[in-house]
Write an enzyme that holds these catalytic residues in place. Structure first.
Site, PDB file in Angstrom:
ATOM      1  N   ASP A 119       0.865  -1.192   0.000  1.00  0.00           N
ATOM      2  CA  ASP A 119       0.000   0.000   0.000  1.00  0.00           C
ATOM      3  C   ASP A 119       0.899   1.239   0.000  1.00  0.00           C
ATOM      4  OD1 ASP A 119      -2.273   1.510   0.031  1.00  0.00           O
ATOM      5  OD2 ASP A 119      -2.908   0.997   2.068  1.00  0.00           O
ATOM      6  N   GLN A 123       0.077  11.833  -3.885  1.00  0.00           N
ATOM      7  CA  GLN A 123       0.213  11.776  -2.426  1.00  0.00           C
ATOM      8  C   GLN A 123       1.621  11.397  -1.987  1.00  0.00           C
ATOM      9  OE1 GLN A 123      -3.218  10.237  -0.073  1.00  0.00           O
ATOM     10  NE2 GLN A 123      -3.917   9.496  -2.049  1.00  0.00           N
ATOM     11  N   ARG A 175      -8.679  13.940   3.413  1.00  0.00           N
ATOM     12  CA  ARG A 175      -8.997  13.097   4.567  1.00  0.00           C
ATOM     13  C   ARG A 175     -10.461  13.264   4.980  1.00  0.00           C
ATOM     14  NH1 ARG A 175      -6.296   9.673   3.382  1.00  0.00           N
ATOM     15  NH2 ARG A 175      -5.855  10.958   1.593  1.00  0.00           N
TER      16      ARG A 175
HETATM   17  P1  ATP Z   1      -6.059   7.004   0.224  1.00  0.00           P
HETATM   18  O1  ATP Z   1      -5.412   7.375  -1.062  1.00  0.00           O
HETATM   19  O2  ATP Z   1      -6.458   8.199   1.002  1.00  0.00           O
HETATM   20  O3  ATP Z   1      -5.279   5.990   0.986  1.00  0.00           O
HETATM   21  P2  ATP Z   1      -7.715   4.880  -0.791  1.00  0.00           P
HETATM   22  O4  ATP Z   1      -7.679   4.951  -2.260  1.00  0.00           O
HETATM   23  O5  ATP Z   1      -6.868   3.870  -0.150  1.00  0.00           O
HETATM   24  O6  ATP Z   1      -7.460   6.337  -0.188  1.00  0.00           O
HETATM   25  P3  ATP Z   1      -9.816   3.670   0.717  1.00  0.00           P
HETATM   26  O7  ATP Z   1      -9.424   4.144   2.046  1.00  0.00           O
HETATM   27  O8  ATP Z   1      -9.579   2.258   0.356  1.00  0.00           O
HETATM   28  O9  ATP Z   1      -9.230   4.649  -0.394  1.00  0.00           O
HETATM   29  O10 ATP Z   1     -11.362   3.947   0.480  1.00  0.00           O
HETATM   30  C1  ATP Z   1     -11.961   5.184   0.805  1.00  0.00           C
HETATM   31  C2  ATP Z   1     -13.345   4.962   1.363  1.00  0.00           C
HETATM   32  O11 ATP Z   1     -14.207   4.542   0.336  1.00  0.00           O
HETATM   33  C3  ATP Z   1     -13.391   3.888   2.423  1.00  0.00           C
HETATM   34  O12 ATP Z   1     -14.307   4.273   3.413  1.00  0.00           O
HETATM   35  C4  ATP Z   1     -13.895   2.681   1.672  1.00  0.00           C
HETATM   36  O13 ATP Z   1     -14.552   1.764   2.504  1.00  0.00           O
HETATM   37  C5  ATP Z   1     -14.852   3.315   0.686  1.00  0.00           C
HETATM   38  N1  ATP Z   1     -15.044   2.520  -0.558  1.00  0.00           N
HETATM   39  C6  ATP Z   1     -14.080   2.142  -1.415  1.00  0.00           C
HETATM   40  N2  ATP Z   1     -14.620   1.452  -2.451  1.00  0.00           N
HETATM   41  C7  ATP Z   1     -15.949   1.413  -2.236  1.00  0.00           C
HETATM   42  C8  ATP Z   1     -17.066   0.843  -2.948  1.00  0.00           C
HETATM   43  N3  ATP Z   1     -16.912   0.188  -4.091  1.00  0.00           N
HETATM   44  N4  ATP Z   1     -18.290   1.012  -2.422  1.00  0.00           N
HETATM   45  C9  ATP Z   1     -18.471   1.679  -1.260  1.00  0.00           C
HETATM   46  N5  ATP Z   1     -17.470   2.226  -0.536  1.00  0.00           N
HETATM   47  C10 ATP Z   1     -16.222   2.104  -1.016  1.00  0.00           C
HETATM   48 MG    MG Z   2      -5.294   4.029   1.245  1.00  0.00          MG
END
Ligand code: ATP
Ligand code: MG
Length: 743
Positions: free
Chosen positions: A217, A248, A615
Site C-alpha cells: 500500500d 500523495q 482526509r
Molecule cells: P487514500 O489514497 O487516502 O489511501 P484509498 O484509495 O486507499 O485512499 P480507501 O481508504 O480504500 O481509499 O477507500 C476510501 C473509502 O471509500 C473507504 O471508506 C472505503 O470503505 C470506501 N469505498 C471504497 N470502495 C468502495 C465501494 N466500491 N463502495 C463503497 N465504498 C467504497
Molecule cells: Mg489508502
C-alpha cells in the site's frame, strides 16, 4: 459472485480478482486502493489461491497494519496470524529476529529511535574529540542515515574530500559501537535485512518460495532501498500487487522516490496500469477543492476523481486574529459537531508541524474535550517513559550503554560526570561495555556484588563519604542485578511494576512539583504492557521493548475512550474522518518555510495539502491566524497560497475579514497598501495614520542589531514590519513593542 466482491465497481473488481500476476493500481485519494488491496488478500485466501502463510503485505503505519488485519478478519473466519502484515520496519524487524544469528545480531537486539541514535552519535563525537561546530551531531546522523538508505556501509562510502573522510570515520565508529552494543537504528533494520536476503541464499529462497503474494500500500512513498528489498524478496513465482498515488507522495525528503513506480512497471513487466477514478470518501465540494489544488503541480501522472455523491456542505474558512482565537473557534465547532451526533474519534485536527499542537491541546484540555495525539511528543517518547524503558532495557540486556547512560544517575545516586567519563575512558582503552567496566570496578574493591543486592539505590546518593561515586556505582549495579534476578520469572506487566517501584522513578516524580502527569504516564506503561500481553504472540520483555520503539505514539492514554484525533498531515495519510480541521494555514507554516525555496519543495507541500484535504468525508474547515506564538516568538503570517488555489465557489468564509490580511507580502508602505486595496478598507479597516516606517529603511533593534525593513503590514496598534537582520535572519516585529530606531 462471492459476497466479498458485490460492493466493488468494475475497475476495483478487476484489480481484486486479477490472476496470479504482478500489478500496479494508480489512483487518487479515497478511490478504494486500500480497500482493493485488503479485499484482494481475503479473495486470494477464500478462493484457495494461497494460504494466509503465503501473504506478505506492507502498510505505511502500524495503525494501518492493525486495521488491515481487523478488516480481513471481519471478511473471513480465518486465523490471520500466519500472514506477515506490517510496515517495512516492522517486517524487517521480524525477519532479523527470526534470523538474528545469520544477521550477526544478538537475540535480544534493541532498536534505537532517532533520539537514541543522536545520543550515541554525540557520545562518539565527544570520544573522538570532534569539533561539533564543524560536525554538528545532527548532520552526522543525517550522513549516516543517508548512506544506509543508499545501501552503503562506512567502508563503501567513497570520500573525495576531508569533510567526507571525517564523516566516514564517524560512521565507522558508530557502526562499531552499535555492533558492540547489539543495537540497531531504523535505517539499519532495513539495510541489515536487505544484506541478509542478498547474502544468504537459503534464507532468501525460503521466503521467496513462501510469499506467493506481496502486496504494497502507499507504494509512491517507498524509498530506493525499500524497493530493492521488495525486489529481492519477490521470487519468480511471487506476484507483487502495488497500489499508490503519485499525488500523495510526501516523503521525498526522506528518500521516497516515485521513480520506483516507473521501474516497477518494467522490472515486474506490468502489462497495464489499473486506474480507479470514482471517489467514495468525500462529498463534491471537498473533491473539487482537492482536484483543482493539485492541478497546480507539474509532471503528474494525471488522473481525476469524481463522486456520485452530491456537492455536500461548503468548505468553511476561518480567519482568526490569533492562534488562541483559532483554537477557541475549533473547540466551539467541535462541541457543536458533537451535539449533532458526530463521534469525537471521527473528527481530526490536522497541522503541518508538531509544535502547532500545543495551543490546540491547551484549548481542548480547558474545554475538557478528550483527545489523542499521534506523532509529536509520543507516549513512548516522553521523558519519564524513556527513563522507564531504559531500566527495562538494562533488565533485558545490561550491555546496552545507551540505556545505562540514561539512567545511571537518574534518579540521582551521586554518580558524577567525572566518574562516568573515567569509565568511558576505560571502555575506550580496554573495550567491552560500560556495564562490564562497572562490574570490574565493584569487584576490584569488594569481594562480590551479591552482598550489595539488598541495598536500595536511593539513599546512596545522600552518602557523604569520600568515595561517594564508587558507592553510587555499586548501588546501581546492585539495583540492576537484583532487578534482573527478580524479573527473570515475572510476567511482563509485573516486570514493569517491579521496575517502577524499585528504580526510584515513582518516588522521584512524586516529589516533583509537576510530576502528576508523568506518574500517570508511568502507570500507563503498565497498562500498555498488559495490553501487549493480550495482543502479542511473543510477550517477552525484549519484544515489548521493540514494540515500544516501533509503535511510539500508538498506545496513548485512554485507549478505549472516544477522543478527537490530533496529528500532523504526514501521519494522517491513508486515514479518513467525518470532519477535518486543518489549522495554521499560513505562508511559512504551510507551505513550510524550509520547503518554499527548495526545488520541488513547494510541489511536495501542495501534495501534502492534497493529502490533508482528502482526509475529510463530509465537512472540512480551513483556518489561519494573523498572529501566532511559535517557538517563543510571535509571528505575523499571511494566509497560505493554497486557499487561493481552491475554487472560491466551494468556500464559505465564516467571518468577514476585519483586519488587513493581504494575500501576499507586498513591498508597500501601509498607506500605499490601503490606497491600493479599497476592498479591504471597505471591510472595516481603521483609518491609516501616516507611518514613519517604509520598506528599504535601515533600522536598529536592541536585541537583533541592525537590519533593513523588507515589509510593512497593519496599522495603529497592529502595525508591524518585517526586518531582515544580518545574523538573525528575518523577523516580523510589532512596532508598538519593537522599539526600533531609524538609521
Ligand atoms: P487514500 O489514497 O487516502 O489511501 P484509498 O484509495 O486507499 O485512499 P480507501 O481508504 O480504500 O481509499 O477507500 C476510501 C473509502 O471509500 C473507504 O471508506 C472505503 O470503505 C470506501 N469505498 C471504497 N470502495 C468502495 C465501494 N466500491 N463502495 C463503497 N465504498 C467504497
Ligand atoms: Mg489508502
Amino acid at each position: 459472485m462471492s459476497s466479498l466482491l458485490t460492493a466493488l465497481n468494475p475497475e476495483q473488481l478487476e484489480a481484486v480478482t486479477l490472476p496470479h500476476q504482478s500489478a500496479l493500481v494508480l489512483a487518487g485519494a479515497g478511490s478504494g486502493k486500500t480497500k482493493v488491496l485488503t479485499t484482494r488478500i481475503a479473495y486470494l485466501i477464500q478462493s484457495g489461491e494461497v494460504s494466509p502463510h503465503g501473504i506478505l503485505a506492507v502498510t505505511f503505519t502500524n495503525k494501518a497494519a492493525k486495521e488491515m488485519l481487523t478488516r480481513i478478519a471481519a471478511m473471513l473466519p480465518i486465523n490471520t496470524r500466519g500472514m506477515w502484515i506490517g510496515t517495512f520496519h516492522g517486517l524487517c524487524n521480524r525477519l532479523l529476529r527470526a534470523h538474528h544469528q545469520d544477521a550477526g545480531l544478538p537475540q535480544t537486539f534493541q532498536i534505537l529511535d532517532s533520539a537514541d541514535q543522536l545520543a550515541v552519535i554525540k557520545r562518539i563525537l565527544k570520544n573522538l574529540g570532534a569539533d561539533d561546530e564543524k560536525f554538528p551531531p545532527r548532520q552526522v546522523q543525517w550522513f549516516i542515515n543517508n548512506a544506509k538508505e543508499e545501501g552503503l556501509r562506512a567502508s563503501q562510502v567513497e570520500a573525495y574530500d576531508d569533510y567526507t573522510r571525517k564523516m566516514v570515520e564517524f560512521y565507522a565508529s558508530y557502526e562499531h559501537q552499535c555492533n558492540k552494543e547489539g543495537v540497531v537504528d531504523f535505517a539499519e533494520l532495513l539495510l541489515r535485512s536487505y544484506e541478509l536476503l542478498m547474502r544468504n541464499e537459503i534464507v532468501r529462497e525460503h521466503y521467496r518460495s513462501r510469499f506467493l503474494h506481496i502486496l504494497v500500500d502507499e507504494f509512491q512513498d517507498t524509498s530506493r532501498l525499500q524497493y530493492k528489498w521488495l525486489r529481492l524478496l519477490a521470487g519468480p513465482k511471487t506476484a507483487v500487487f502495488a497500489v499508490g498515488d503519485d499525488d500523495q507522495s510526501i516523503y521525498a525528503f526522506r528518500g521516497a522516490n516515485t521513480g520506483n513506480m516507473r521501474e516497477f512497471e518494467q522490472d515486474f513487466r506490468i502489462p497495464r496500469i489499473i486506474k480507479l477514478e470514482q471517489n467514495y470518501r468525500s462529498h463534491g465540494n471537498i473533491l473539487d477543492a482537492a482536484n483543482t489544488l493539485i492541478r497546480n503541480n507539474n509532471g503528474r501522472l494525471g488522473k481525476n476523481l469524481w463522486t456520485s455523491e452530491g456537492r455536500g456542505e461548503p468548505i468553511r474558512v476561518y480567519n482568526a486574529p490569533t492562534d488562541f482565537d483559532e483554537a477557541a473557534f475549533i473547540v466551539d465547532e467541535v462541541k457543536s459537531l458533537r451535539a449533532e451526533g458526530v463521534q469525537l474519534s471521527q473528527i481530526a485536527l490536522l497541522y503541518r508541524s508538531n509544535a502547532q499542537s500545543r495551543v490546540l491541546e491547551h484549548a481542548l484540555f480547558n474545554a475538557s474535550l478528550p483527545y489523542r495525539v499521534y506523532g509529536g511528543m509520543r507516549f513512548f517518547e516522553r521523558q519519564e517513559i524513556k527513563h522507564a524503558l531504559a531500566y527495562l532495557r538494562m533488565i533485558a540486556n545490561p550491555e546496552d550503554d545507551n540505556a545505562l547512560l540514561r539512567i545511571v544517575n537518574f534518579p540521582a545516586r551521586g554518580i558524577g560526570l567525572r566518574s562516568l567519563e573515567q569509565l568511558q575512558d576505560e571502555v575506550r582503552q580496554q573495550g567491552g561495555s560500560l556495564w562490564e567496566a562497572m562490574l570490574k570496578k565493584c569487584r576490584g574493591r569488594e569481594p562480590a556484588t551479591s552482598g550489595l543486592l539488598n541495598k536500595s539505590s536511593a539513599g546512596v546518593g545522600e552518602n557523604k563519604e569520600p568515595d561517594r561515586p564508587r558507592r553510587g556505582i555499586e548501588g546501581f549495579v546492585a539495583l540492576i542485578e537484583s532487578m534482573r534476578q527478580v524479573c527473570e520469572t515475572l510476567p511482563l506487566p509485573e516486570i514493569v511494576e517491579h521496575m517502577l517501584e524499585h528504580s526510584g522513578l515513582i518516588r522521584h516524580y512524586q516529589a516533583e512539583r509537576e510530576g502528576a502527569d508523568r506518574l500517570e504516564n508511568l502507570n500507563e506503561l503498565v497498562t500498555a504492557a498488559t495490553a501487549f500481553v493480550h495482543e502479542a504472540e511473543d510477550d517477552g520483555l525484549a519484544v515489548f521493548l521493540n514494540h515500544a520503539s516501533l509503535e511510539a505514539g500508538e498506545h496513548q492514554a485512554g485507549g478505549g475512550e472516544d477522543a478527537l484525533q490530533l496529528m500532523t498531515v504526514h501521519s494522517a495519510k491513508g486515514l479518513e474522518f467525518h470532519s477535518v480541521f486543518l489549522s495554521g494555514l499560513e505562508e511559512g507554516l504551510f507551505p513550510h518555510d524550509n520547503s518554499r525555496n527548495e526545488a520541488g519543495g513547494l510541489e511536495e507541500e501542495r501534495r501534502l495539502m492534497y493529502v490533508a484535504v482528502t482526509r475529510a468525508k463530509r465537512r472540512l474547515y480551513l483556518s489561519f491566524a494573523q498572529s501566532r506564538m511559535l517557538h517563543g516568538q510571535t509571528r505575523y503570517n499571511i494566509p497560505t497560497r493554497f486557499i487561493e488555489e481552491i475554487p472560491q465557489g466551494v468556500l464559505k468564509w465564516l467571518q468577514p475579514v476585519q483586519k488587513t490580511a493581504p494575500w501576499r507580502p507586498a513591498p508597500l508602505s501601509p498607506t500605499q497598501e490601503v490606497a491600493q486595496r479599497p476592498q479591504i478598507r471597505e471591510m472595516g479597516v481603521r483609518e491609516a495614520t501616516a507611518s514613519p516606517w517604509r520598506v528599504g529603511q535601515n533600522v536598529v533593534h536592541a536585541k537583533f542589531g541592525a537590519g533593513v525593513i523588507v515589509n510593512c503590514e497593519g496599522r495603529g496598534a497592529d502595525a508591524r514590519v518585517e526586518v531582515k537582520f544580518g545574523r538573525n535572519g528575518s523577523k516580523w516585529l510589532l512596532l508598538e513593542y519593537a522599539k526600533l530606531t531609524a538609521l
